[in-house]
Design a protein around this motif. Structure first.
Motif, short mmCIF file in Angstrom:
data_model
loop_
_atom_site.label_atom_id
_atom_site.label_comp_id
_atom_site.label_asym_id
_atom_site.label_seq_id
_atom_site.Cartn_x
_atom_site.Cartn_y
_atom_site.Cartn_z
N MET A 53 0.83 -1.21 0.00
CA MET A 53 0.00 0.00 0.00
C MET A 53 0.87 1.26 0.00
SD MET A 53 -2.74 1.32 2.86
CE MET A 53 -1.59 2.08 3.99
N ASP A 93 -2.50 -1.27 -5.08
CA ASP A 93 -3.75 -1.71 -4.48
C ASP A 93 -3.45 -3.04 -3.78
OD1 ASP A 93 -6.33 -1.65 -3.69
OD2 ASP A 93 -7.20 -1.66 -5.70
N VAL A 94 -4.17 -3.29 -2.72
CA VAL A 94 -3.84 -4.49 -1.96
C VAL A 94 -5.07 -4.96 -1.18
CG1 VAL A 94 -3.02 -3.16 0.04
CG2 VAL A 94 -2.17 -5.48 -0.33
N THR A 95 -5.17 -6.25 -1.03
CA THR A 95 -6.18 -6.81 -0.12
C THR A 95 -5.51 -7.84 0.78
OG1 THR A 95 -6.75 -8.63 -1.61
CG2 THR A 95 -8.04 -6.60 -1.83
N HIS A 101 -4.07 -2.38 -10.14
CA HIS A 101 -5.41 -1.99 -10.58
C HIS A 101 -6.40 -2.43 -9.50
CE1 HIS A 101 -6.11 -6.20 -11.27
NE2 HIS A 101 -5.09 -6.26 -12.09
N GLU A 102 -7.63 -2.03 -9.64
CA GLU A 102 -8.67 -2.43 -8.68
C GLU A 102 -8.70 -3.95 -8.56
OE1 GLU A 102 -12.48 -0.66 -9.52
OE2 GLU A 102 -13.57 -2.06 -8.21
N ILE A 103 -8.60 -4.43 -7.37
CA ILE A 103 -8.51 -5.88 -7.18
C ILE A 103 -9.89 -6.51 -7.18
CG2 ILE A 103 -7.82 -7.70 -5.57
CD1 ILE A 103 -5.52 -5.84 -4.71
N GLY A 104 -10.01 -7.57 -7.96
CA GLY A 104 -11.26 -8.31 -7.96
C GLY A 104 -11.28 -9.25 -6.76
N SER A 105 -11.15 -10.53 -7.05
CA SER A 105 -11.24 -11.52 -5.98
C SER A 105 -10.11 -11.34 -4.96
CB SER A 105 -11.15 -12.92 -6.58
OG SER A 105 -11.17 -13.87 -5.54
N PRO A 106 -10.46 -11.27 -3.67
CA PRO A 106 -9.42 -11.21 -2.64
C PRO A 106 -8.92 -12.60 -2.25
CG PRO A 106 -11.58 -10.99 -1.63
CD PRO A 106 -11.82 -11.13 -3.11
N MET A 111 -11.89 -8.60 5.61
CA MET A 111 -10.69 -8.25 4.84
C MET A 111 -10.18 -6.86 5.17
SD MET A 111 -12.27 -7.80 1.04
CE MET A 111 -10.79 -7.49 0.12
N MET A 112 -8.90 -6.65 4.89
CA MET A 112 -8.31 -5.31 5.02
C MET A 112 -7.97 -4.81 3.63
SD MET A 112 -5.71 -5.77 8.24
CE MET A 112 -5.72 -4.15 9.01
N GLU A 113 -8.23 -3.52 3.44
CA GLU A 113 -7.87 -2.87 2.20
C GLU A 113 -7.48 -1.43 2.53
OE1 GLU A 113 -10.16 -4.35 -1.71
OE2 GLU A 113 -11.51 -3.45 -0.24
N PRO A 114 -6.68 -0.82 1.68
CA PRO A 114 -6.40 0.59 1.89
C PRO A 114 -7.69 1.37 1.67
CG PRO A 114 -4.92 -0.37 0.25
CD PRO A 114 -6.02 -1.36 0.49
N ARG A 138 -17.09 -8.66 -7.21
CA ARG A 138 -15.68 -8.37 -7.43
C ARG A 138 -14.90 -9.59 -7.87
NH1 ARG A 138 -12.77 -5.71 -2.44
NH2 ARG A 138 -10.92 -6.40 -3.54
N VAL A 139 -15.36 -10.76 -7.45
CA VAL A 139 -14.72 -11.97 -7.98
C VAL A 139 -14.99 -12.04 -9.49
CG1 VAL A 139 -14.75 -14.49 -7.95
CG2 VAL A 139 -14.83 -13.22 -5.79
N LEU A 188 -15.27 -9.64 -11.44
CA LEU A 188 -14.40 -8.68 -12.11
C LEU A 188 -13.08 -9.35 -12.52
CD1 LEU A 188 -13.60 -5.87 -13.06
CD2 LEU A 188 -12.95 -5.31 -10.70
N SER A 189 -12.53 -10.14 -11.63
CA SER A 189 -11.30 -10.85 -11.98
C SER A 189 -11.51 -11.72 -13.21
CB SER A 189 -10.83 -11.74 -10.81
OG SER A 189 -10.48 -10.95 -9.71
N ARG A 245 -11.76 -9.65 -16.39
CA ARG A 245 -10.44 -9.22 -16.85
C ARG A 245 -9.76 -10.32 -17.67
NH1 ARG A 245 -9.18 -6.36 -12.02
NH2 ARG A 245 -9.51 -4.13 -12.44
#
Ligand code: TPP
Ligand code: TPP
Ligand code: SF4
Ligand code: SF4
Ligand code: SF4
Ligand code: SF4
Ligand code: SF4
Ligand code: SF4
Ligand code: MG
Ligand code: MG
Lengths: 186, 81, 371, 257, 371, 257, 81, 186
Positions: free
Chosen positions: A27, A32-34, A57-62, C175-178, C259-260, C262-263, C266
């Motif tokens: 970060m 970007d990070v999850t 880029h915007e992260i999809g699946s975490p 989860m943690m995210e910025p 969001r899954v 979305l991956s 892509r």
């Protein structure tokens, strides 16, 4: 760019915190990070793991099924993630807690005696940072310096005096892994 | 002379919590640091003689991991119903 | 504000505080507990009200009471706990007081498990408590969105005197995210003309109740609520689109399932498949209009959910058979991996479906064969 | 080591299954389980017993007893047990509940099962917190005690006072037997077992609602070793929750065990 | 059996007794209380279990406990009370034990009133408790049907190990009609291989629980339930038709709204309008197939409900825009009179609608203008 | 008739609205209302009071008091009142609840509000049945008493024993003031009023949870004239529910009214 | 001599429950069978002299229907604050 | 054939039972019938009413907005149902409890001094049966005999001794109404 890392081990081995430090480092360098843990009662006395995804880029699946990168701090984690790792991926294994060698040969398995190295540094608990250092050898997107800064920025104040030893652990892990990589046939 | 007894601690159940150890009136128990159970605990064991078979360890064990035996001193005592 | 790494649950808690939360009432339940734990420390620190209620039933009725005074109030729970709140929610709706409720959903039915799930969509959006009542339901897909929607939820609740629910799954909670927190807003107690905060000798007394003994009065109330809902539908629809411009296949998914996807989108795009993603942020009001437009553009829809097809019905209701709608769901606390959705995209892309009458049936057959 | 059967002083009760428990090391939930199993076996009622598991750390209790089991929603075990017992009055029905389950969310159900004098046995584990969800404050948390939802120590002014469940339920006429025991040392464990036995005898004889409150440890969330946890029970829990017989109806006083 | 005049609520109670009800647990609430009062006398008389529970929460969990033993068990309540049962229902569904629940619906949301309403349709059929779970929902429109469906509900619940709900409105609960009771069946305790009734030394122990810690196991459970639901859909759809053969306008309405529509249909027929009525008896499973067939025949549908359009969505989901669907609802405890529905029929008959996208919107506009 | 103001001995309290109540003739719900109104007026706290109405015959209580009011779901008034009071601690908040509401469905909420020591006043109307729904058995119905759900008289074996709410709640530390009074004659009505006054004083001074249990009549469902209903209270209710002070904390004992 | 008093019973509130009548220590009250309130009840009234203005009737009235007055016997008594 | 009847009055005037007797009579003669009361707390001390529908086919709506037939046992009921009655319909009014005459002239209003007649028979409570008798004069589908049989069949055993007086009340009501009808200009 997107990289997924799973860190796994016993509860108490600093698995979750290790992942958070990595996430902070990513970060702080603008990525970007999850970070997502396994959670709930199954943690009680059992194993713990977390997944970190780093991307530009915007992260999809975490979550990720077959990570390219993983740290296994104990035997059950080694068993689990050796089979799940993506082909061509790198698995950092805490050699101190496993009694077997790798079975797959389509992945890189880097054995690191994390406990021993940590004990040499003088703090058993730093075992996770040794492994982290080793991991960074396979994660060019995040440097040892980045992680050091993250530690400095996010280690709770009461633990700040441990920073030098943390740095040492990272360095030793990284160096150990470098040597292992050198052994890998190109 | 105190009765002579012995115990067996099950590797399947023992979690190394030390409750038996602190309860044993004869102080003959400890964790066996040289062994790990399949779950990864150091199990309790008797490390010296002196067990009386009093079963106090079994009474406090949260995991019903201990079986207790005692030497039979009087044999053939008729049992009255 | 600089970005910090925030855990979803704690981010929601802090965001609520900054939005002026004056009272929190809740009961521990995984995977939501961090909201309560965080606020158990934070609220008293700020001199605001925090009560760990005796139960979710207690909690929802404490929320109800505080809501009647016109302050910003919230509760949070997870699936079984939310089920216990259904009577209270119906009362809150019938009384037309604003309240915010967070449901960090987990695998069900029953005790189920604590893994991430989206199977309370129908409860939140359609059924739930007894009686007809509209409610706003927001579905964040990231920690940042969880923060932003938490703040928004208070505004919407007050604007429309309506329950606003956030539904997220355990994954986003844990989860943690910025993410960036909003500025701390000073608590600003609004002087609503309906709030029962005691006359203080300055006005006529007020009543807040959900009873309308005369059915004709109740009917009026029902219609008033529905008319207000029309406004919400007109003004508050929110969604996010990815790769939609030229998409021939449109995935519809919310929260983590979105969001899954979305991956997967892509990767599919990298493989040259013209697929896009519509991620509803307000699942109620549902982005019906946008979806209807896309029905003119897309040759197929794929609904992805972490349940057995709940939003699916809302999509089908909108698409009305004009284009095939397909479904891919993982119920019970399973989070799909991107490759599963990618496979679905490929399947739809290569062998365009004839458009079954029931996407759920077709999916069930495939799933049952598979496992 | 050959061990003639008659050398045996103690062995794992047969009413237990072979499944190791999921409890943390040293957690006295395990002791309570063992005592119940021993009593069922001694009374020879394993065959006709149906257990009702709570939601709490004991949610998997059903894995450990060799009896039929159902699993209740959080706090509702007394209602569920009522349902079972009313249609099968000749069976032995017990609930096993934590203090979050019984004294927080399930307060309504336990009071009413007691008031109705349902012929049930309740094993009530008071460990002063919500163990399963990670150690939040329970209605039984001691004043000043730190938990994850009373991080500066329970403040009785805003977070309320501990509920003494046994004392409270003993005001109800339907209650036949209601006592508090502790699991912190061998002597008290033996007394606890006797109480559990009496409680089940109460049920078998149709003498009304019976409950044994057991002071128990939660080493994990208390952040103490198991051994120190027992000391905490002795030094802090017992003064707040005095051990004793809160209600024993005359008919039950006659029972000789 | 000769016909007797039976009050709906008491008829349900007696029918349950004759179907072998072994235990009833309930809590008083208007307009359902007669079920409880009747059984408070009748059950002890027969040596069967009756408990007036401390609350609906207590009642549903007593039902849950008794259901686990395999006996026939029932509860009844009305809207707010049913909302309190949502957690319990989800557990019962997740545990796959049979139970019967009667909801004599009243005006809502909140405390509302005690007048007849149908506004818990969505709660019963779609939302309700947390998690995905199917349930059978029967909607009687007369006292005789209430009797017959009560008996049926026990059979269905046991056959599919599923919750069976009867939803009726206060009008049917309170009205008297001539009806025939079934013969008194002796209580026959079935020996289900899942029932937790104590081993009695004769078998392995059994567990009944709704917990599946591993999400993959929970997913399997979800799919198993859905597959079982497919069987229900295939076998158990029930409905009644009136004047359908040559109908060009088809009214769809259940319960009281359905029978009121019948009066309107009769009058309309006298006036030469080709209108018919489809009255779903199982609202879940919904008579999708039959409705789909009628889409080929009818030129318009009119959905009549005593709510703001809940079954309406299920009709629209089936009709999928192929023919216009119109709506007429009276929410809040108002029972429509036949002439209101007749007016709707005439309106549709004389000025065929263009087929709005949302029948509810159009209705709301008309209603709002009107009152 | 000209009536100089200072001739006035008693008049309808101003804290009452002008709406006639919907209660049946002779129902002592009305007396309880009047006493509350008189106390609010005497203490001069009408302006800052918020009432919480129950579901029960008193569901319309909000129509009769000239104060802000909210209407709680059945049994949940103490939780709702907690929500109100926690955000408006300087207001006076009271609930008015029947025995079905408070002692049956709302048992969990009342026990916990009391245990937390919420600064609330609870007026608890014990009329031994569910009045509003047509006279079903309540937890407080006397043994043997006939109601529409205990048509052969309450059978304590299957339908449980009456709950003595005041006695039960008095075991809780958070309770400051808890007494039982009766509304069956002028003397007892005066004592009841004094208790209600003390309860509100307890709240105003922040001394914890206060409750006044009032034995009340239900002529309609008891099937008696109003006058005979009062006799029933005296002859049957009071022996089962003894009048008295169940808990008065030391601080409250100091209050002089 | 007992104080002399009188009462007013409000037609709006009185429901003819008779509680005041049975409570009146002077037995001067009864239902007025010749009148009906707008709600259809026979209201209470005093049917003979003797009311002392003791207000007991008002204390028991569930409907706050009674206003009680008493003749002021000592006038001009200075009121001490 | 379908006929709808509303019977309204104070609680305690036997409104609900009167309707039930009518329903029984219709049922016993093979007709379909519904009886539905107003219910709930508004009944407390207030008014009560019930609607009876009699038909020779499956009955749709059990409620009716503008009934062709109604009994008003008190003034509020007279007020309400005089205005709601269908044009051409018949309203039986308990003359003993009303102090005004009819206002509409498109309906038939039959005044019956039910209380007085019942008192003459010797039981004030039979007032509802007097009104019922009067109603039957406008409901040819159900005869006085049918209602008598219904009473015989369904009056609780402990009230059976009152049967003769009930018959008397029905008869007196019917006859009174007949006379009133005779006065009506054809
Ligand atoms: C309705 C509902 N609310 C909350 C939870 C979450 N929950 C599970 S266990 C538990 C508390 C358990 O505490 P306790 O009963 O004291 O048992 P312990 O774990 O301490 O033995 C809670 C709050 C739930 N499962 N269901
Ligand atoms: C959840 C719910 N359950 C049941 C009811 C029905 N109900 C209304 S009032 C009442 C009982 C009231 O009795 P009580 O509290 O004793 O008050 P009373 O009428 O006797 O004064 C019941 C069961 C309801 N409204 N909501
Ligand atoms: S039986 Fe007694 S003496 Fe032997 S080990 Fe156990 S506690 Fe110690
Ligand atoms: S008490 Fe039991 S589990 Fe604990 S160490 Fe001893 S044997 Fe092992
Ligand atoms: S969390 Fe506490 S109560 Fe639960 S098993 Fe662990 S020690 Fe025992
Ligand atoms: S029903 Fe009973 S409690 Fe209710 S108002 Fe009438 S007399 Fe009073
Ligand atoms: S007590 Fe009041 S309501 Fe009753 S009769 Fe007397 S004045 Fe009227
Ligand atoms: S004031 Fe006293 S004396 Fe006068 S009517 Fe009332 S009770 Fe009787
Ligand atoms: Mg606990
Ligand atoms: Mg009551």
């Amino acid at each position: 760019m997107q990289k997924e890392i799973i860190i796994a081990g016993f509860g108490g081995q600093g698995v979750l915190f290790g992942g958070q430090v990595l996430a902070y480092a990513a970060m702080d360098t603008g990525k970007d990070v999850t970070w997502i843990p396994s959670y709930g009662p199954e943690m009680r006395g059992g194993t713990a793991n977390c997944t970190v995804v780093i991307a530009d880029h915007e992260i999809g699946s975490p979550l990720v099924k077959n990570p390219p990168l993983a740290i296994a701090l104990n035997l059950p984690s080694f068993d689990k993630y050796e089979s799940l790792l993506a082909a061509g991926g790198t698995l950092i294994v805490n050699q101190s807690m496993v009694d077997r060698s790798a079975q797959r040969n389509d992945i890189h398995v880097i054995m690191v005696p994390c406990n021993e190295i940590a004990e040499e540094i003088g703090d058993k608990k730093l075992m996770n940072m040794v492994a982290m250092g080793a991991l960074l050898s396979a994660l060019p997107e995040v440097s040892v310096k980045d992680v050091e800064k993250a530690l400095e920025g996010h280690l709770p104040a009461r633990h700040k005096h441990l920073l030098p030893k943390n740095y040492e652990a990272l360095k030793r892990g990284f160096e150990h892994a470098q040597k292992e990589w050198d052994k890998v046939p190109a | 002379m105190a009765a002579k007894g012995w115990i067996e601690v099950s590797d399947t159940y023992c979690k190394g919590c030390e409750l038996c150890i602190s309860a044993c009136p004869q102080d003959v128990m400890e964790l066996n640091m040289s062994r790990l159970t399949p779950k990864g605990y150091h199990p309790a064991h008797t490390f010296k003689d002196g067990c009386t078979g009093c079963a106090i360890c079994a009474v406090v064990c949260p995991d019903a991991a201990i079986t207790v035996y005692r030497e039979i001193t009087k044999v053939n005592t008729p049992v009255t119903a | 504000m600089p970005k910090e790494l925030w855990k979803g649950n704690e981010a929601i808690a802090e965001a609520a505080v900054r939005a002026g939360l004056e009272a929190y009432f809740g009961y521990p339940i995984t995977p939501q507990t961090e909201v309560l734990e965080y606020l158990s420390r934070r609220m008293p620190e700020l001199g605001r009200a925090f009560v760990q209620a005796e139960s979710e039933l207690g909690a929802v009725n404490m929320v109800y009471g505080a809501a009647c005074t016109g302050v910003r109030v919230m509760s949070s729970s997870s699936s079984p706990g939310v089920s216990l709140m259904m009577e209270g929610l119906s009362y809150i709706a019938g009384t037309e007081v604003p309240a915010v409720l967070v449901n960090v959903m987990r695998g069900g039915p029953g005790l189920g498990n604590i893994a991430p799930a989206q199977s309370d969509y129908n409860q939140a959006v359609h059924g739930g408590g007894h009686g007809d009542y509209p409610r706003i339901v927001l579905a964040p897909a990231s920690v940042q969105e969880a923060i932003d929607l938490t703040v928004l939820s208070f505004d919407l609740a007050e604007k429309y005197r309506m329950i606003t629910m956030l539904i997220l799954d355990g994954a986003i909670g844990q989860m943690m995210e910025p993410a960036e927190m909003p500025e701390m807003k000073p608590v600003h107690r609004q002087d609503f003309d309906w709030a029962t905060n005691a006359t203080m000798g300055k006005r006529e007394r007020r009543l807040l109740t959900s009873i309308y003994l005369n059915p004709l009065d109740e009917e009026q109330t029902n219609l008033r609520l529905l008319n207000r809902w029309k406004e919400v539908q007109a003004n508050e629809v929110r969604y996010k689109e990815y790769f939609i411009d030229d998409a021939e296949i449109v995935i519809v998914g919310f929260g983590t399932a979105g969001r899954v996807a979305l991956s997967a989108v892509r990767t599919a795009r990298e493989q040259g498949i013209k697929v896009g993603l519509l991620r509803p942020i307000t699942v109620s009001p549902f982005p019906t209009e946008r979806l209807s437009q896309l029905t003119g553009q897309a040759r197929a829809f794929l609904v992805t959910e972490m349940n057995m097809g709940q939003m699916l019905d809302d999509v089908q209701l909108t698409v009305r058979g004009r284009v095939p709608v397909e479904f891919y769901g993982r119920p019970g606390g399973v989070v799909p991996f991107p490759d599963e959705i990618l496979n679905e995209i490929k399947r739809i892309n290569s062998a365009p479906t004839a458009g079954h009458t029931d996407a759920r049936d077709a999916w069930l057959t495939r799933m049952t064969a598979q496992v | 080591m050959t061990t003639p059967a008659n050398n045996l002083v103690y062995e794992r009760p047969e009413a237990f299954t072979e499944t190791p428990t999921h409890y943390c090391p040293g957690c006295t939930h395990g002791v309570a389980h063992r005592l119940v199993a021993e009593v069922l076996e001694e009374m020879n009622i394993t065959d006709k017993t149906i257990g009702v598991a709570p939601v709490g750390c004991a949610v998997f209790a059903y894995n450990y007893f060799d009896v039929d089991f159902v699993e209740a929603p959080h706090g509702r075990a007394p209602a569920m047990a009522t349902g079972v017992k009313r249609v099968l009055p000749d069976r032995v029905v017990f609930t096993y509940q934590g203090d979050g389950d019984l004294a927080s969310i399930g307060m309504g159900e336990i009071v009413h099962a007691a008031a109705r004098g349902e012929n049930l046995t309740v094993i009530f584990i008071n460990n002063a917190n919500f163990g399963m969800t990670g150690g939040q404050m329970a209605p039984t948390t001691l004043p000043g005690m730190k938990t994850s939802s009373s991080q500066n120590g329970r403040d009785v002014e805003t977070q309320g006072y501990p509920i003494k469940v046994s004392e409270m339920l003993s005001t109800l006429e339907g209650v036949g037997y209601c006592v508090r025991r502790s699991l912190h040392d061998p002597k008290n464990i033996r007394l606890a077992k006797k109480a559990i036995r009496t409680a089940f005898e109460t049920q078998v004889r149709g003498l009304g609602f019976s409950m044994v409150e057991l002071l128990s440890t939660c080493p994990t969330n208390w952040g103490m070793t198991p051994v120190n946890s027992l000391k905490f029970v002795e030094e802090h829990m017992i003064p707040a929750y005095p051990l004793g017989d809160y209600k024993i109806s005359d008919a039950i006083k006659q029972i000789k065990i």
